[in-house]
Design an enzyme around this catalytic site. Structure first.
Site, PDB file in Angstrom:
ATOM      1  CG  HIS A  18      11.100  11.625  -5.023  1.00 51.36           C
ATOM      2  ND1 HIS A  18      10.086  12.268  -5.689  1.00 51.36           N
ATOM      3  CD2 HIS A  18      10.558  10.458  -4.565  1.00 51.36           C
ATOM      4  CE1 HIS A  18       8.988  11.528  -5.654  1.00 51.36           C
ATOM      5  NE2 HIS A  18       9.247  10.432  -4.961  1.00 51.36           N
ATOM      6  CG  HIS A  41       2.639   1.974   0.333  1.00 50.17           C
ATOM      7  ND1 HIS A  41       3.410   1.223   1.190  1.00 50.17           N
ATOM      8  CD2 HIS A  41       1.371   1.896   0.801  1.00 50.17           C
ATOM      9  CE1 HIS A  41       2.636   0.711   2.139  1.00 50.17           C
ATOM     10  NE2 HIS A  41       1.387   1.108   1.926  1.00 50.17           N
ATOM     11  CB  SER A  96       9.959   6.732  -5.322  1.00 50.13           C
ATOM     12  OG  SER A  96       8.655   6.233  -5.145  1.00 50.13           O
ATOM     13  CD  GLU A 114      -0.525   1.955  -6.230  1.00 51.12           C
ATOM     14  OE1 GLU A 114       0.393   2.628  -5.738  1.00 51.12           O
ATOM     15  OE2 GLU A 114      -1.720   2.076  -5.878  1.00 51.12           O
ATOM     16  N   GLY A 142       1.327  -3.786  -0.085  1.00 50.41           N
ATOM     17  CA  GLY A 142       2.786  -3.678   0.016  1.00 50.41           C
ATOM     18  C   GLY A 142       3.347  -4.244   1.312  1.00 50.41           C
ATOM     19  CG  ASP A 162       5.965   7.181  -0.020  1.00 55.35           C
ATOM     20  OD1 ASP A 162       5.563   7.894   0.918  1.00 55.35           O
ATOM     21  OD2 ASP A 162       6.050   7.591  -1.195  1.00 55.35           O
TER      22      ASP A 162
HETATM   23  C1  LIG Z   1       2.423   8.270  -1.275  1.00 55.78           C
HETATM   24  S1  LIG Z   1       1.902   7.337  -2.652  1.00 55.78           S
HETATM   25  C2  LIG Z   1       3.364   6.640  -3.287  1.00 55.78           C
HETATM   26  C3  LIG Z   1       4.273   7.611  -3.955  1.00 55.78           C
HETATM   27  C4  LIG Z   1       5.546   7.021  -4.530  1.00 55.78           C
HETATM   28  N1  LIG Z   1       6.237   6.187  -3.561  1.00 55.78           N
HETATM   29  C5  LIG Z   1       6.454   8.118  -4.999  1.00 55.78           C
HETATM   30  O1  LIG Z   1       7.182   8.680  -4.171  1.00 55.78           O
HETATM   31  O2  LIG Z   1       6.457   8.412  -6.199  1.00 55.78           O
HETATM   32  C6  LIG Z   1       1.148   5.945  -1.906  1.00 55.78           C
HETATM   33  C7  LIG Z   1       0.613   4.918  -2.902  1.00 55.78           C
HETATM   34  O3  LIG Z   1       0.314   3.730  -2.166  1.00 55.78           O
HETATM   35  C8  LIG Z   1      -0.855   3.139  -2.712  1.00 55.78           C
HETATM   36  N2  LIG Z   1      -1.363   2.257  -1.634  1.00 55.78           N
HETATM   37  C9  LIG Z   1      -2.228   2.541  -0.641  1.00 55.78           C
HETATM   38  N3  LIG Z   1      -2.329   1.489   0.219  1.00 55.78           N
HETATM   39  C10 LIG Z   1      -1.492   0.525  -0.262  1.00 55.78           C
HETATM   40  C11 LIG Z   1      -1.121  -0.762   0.190  1.00 55.78           C
HETATM   41  N4  LIG Z   1      -1.639  -1.284   1.315  1.00 55.78           N
HETATM   42  N5  LIG Z   1      -0.222  -1.473  -0.531  1.00 55.78           N
HETATM   43  C12 LIG Z   1       0.309  -0.962  -1.668  1.00 55.78           C
HETATM   44  N6  LIG Z   1       0.004   0.265  -2.142  1.00 55.78           N
HETATM   45  C13 LIG Z   1      -0.883   1.005  -1.446  1.00 55.78           C
HETATM   46  C14 LIG Z   1      -1.717   4.300  -3.115  1.00 55.78           C
HETATM   47  O4  LIG Z   1      -2.633   3.918  -4.113  1.00 55.78           O
HETATM   48  C15 LIG Z   1      -0.653   5.297  -3.630  1.00 55.78           C
HETATM   49  O5  LIG Z   1      -0.465   5.145  -5.010  1.00 55.78           O
END
Ligand SMILES: C[S@@+](CC[C@H](N)C(=O)[O-])C[C@H]1O[C@@H](n2cnc3c(N)ncnc32)[C@H](O)[C@@H]1O
Length: 279
Positions: A18, A41, A96, A114, A142, A162
């Site tokens: 972040h 993500h 983020s 998401e 994503g 991410d």
């Molecule tokens: C590491 S977290 C994201 C954290 C966020 N970027 C932050 O820093 O606050 C990953 C997220 O991606 C989602 N996710 C998993 N596979 C995904 C995909 N193929 N496309 C979009 N989101 C996905 C999960 O549900 C989760 O909420």
């Protein structure tokens, strides 16, 4: 079980990611012209640290209320305070999308993707009314959505990739493929990829493979709390930045040195900021 970021929010990897993200957003805002901020993500936008008490104890909990010297770190801590004051809760942590939403300008745009509908709905609630930029939350994949968003109408873009790396090999492969595809569609876009630092040889192989396939400048910053290859779940946090803004490397070195002095848990961790070139 599906990955839920709420159990990891505010850990040392989030802090590293972040702070770096805010530095990238600030660099893009040195120009008046707006840009697209795209997250593949996104997560739920804000988190209650009660759910991640063990992990955040080695991350944000060691920084909150502390003094800071490096401007990016001070801005990050000020935004944390801003969120907590606005919501009247001292345990909240900004993800983020919330951080981006709070600094994007009226001329910037944001798209957050998401895959989990429940997390996406929580994200919509958490960023409603935050900042002047137009923003959209999409439920979906994503990696797929990124393909259809580039090149951006604005002619400028910052993308954060991410993934959860629950299936580590698959996410490394998909991330590499998404990067190559994104650069083919929009070669000048700035892209930041978060990656876990666990087994050093695996990370090196992934970076070497990308270096052979990508011709744009790349910078890797790593923030390790534990010795390389140790068997804790996560030894370190990595951010690979493609088309890094001017002087980002020096700014990262200064800021991460201060961050490391606050978060180090022993003598065997460390930070690095290095250009990635074909082996
Ligand atoms: C590491 S977290 C994201 C954290 C966020 N970027 C932050 O820093 O606050 C990953 C997220 O991606 C989602 N996710 C998993 N596979 C995904 C995909 N193929 N496309 C979009 N989101 C996905 C999960 O549900 C989760 O909420």
């Amino acid at each position: 079980m599906k990955y839920r970021h709420r159990y990891h929010a505010g850990n040392f990897a989030d802090v590293h990611k972040h702070v770096t993200l805010l530095m990238l957003l600030e660099a893009l805002q040195r120009k008046e012209k707006g840009f697209l901020y795209f997250e593949t993500h996104a997560g739920r936008g804000t988190y209650d640290l009660a759910d991640s008490a063990i992990e955040s104890r080695h991350g944000i909990e060691r920084l909150a209320d502390a003094d800071c010297a490096a401007p990016p770190l001070c801005r990050y801590l000020a935004l944390l305070e801003q969120l907590r004051r606005a919501r009247g809760s001292p345990r909240l942590y900004p993800g983020s999308p919330w951080l981006a939403a709070s600094v994007l300008r009226g001329q910037d745009r944001a798209v957050f993707v998401e895959s989990l509908p429940e997390e996406a709905r929580a994200l919509e609630r958490s960023i409603r009314g935050v900042g002047p930029a137009r923003m959209r939350v999409d439920v979906g994949d994503g990696f797929e959505q990124l393909r259809s968003s580039l090149p951006p109408l604005q002619g400028r873009a910052l993308t954060l990739i991410d993934p959860p790396y629950e299936d580590t090999r698959r996410d490394f492969d998909r991330t590499g493929a998404a990067l190559v595809d994104a650069l083919a569609r929009f070669p000048t876009g700035v892209i930041a990829i978060w990656y876990p630092v666990k087994i050093a040889a695996e990370t090196r192989r992934w970076l070497d493979t990308l270096a052979r396939r990508v011709t744009r400048a790349m910078l890797a910053t790593e923030f390790r709390l534990y010795p390389a290859d140790s068997r804790v779940a996560l030894n370190g946090s990595g951010m690979l930045i493609i088309n890094p803004p001017y002087q980002l490397d020096t700014q990262l070195e200064e800021c991460l040195a201060e961050l490391y002095s606050r978060l180090a848990v022993g003598p065997d961790g460390g930070i690095s900021v290095r250009a990635i070139a074909a082996p």
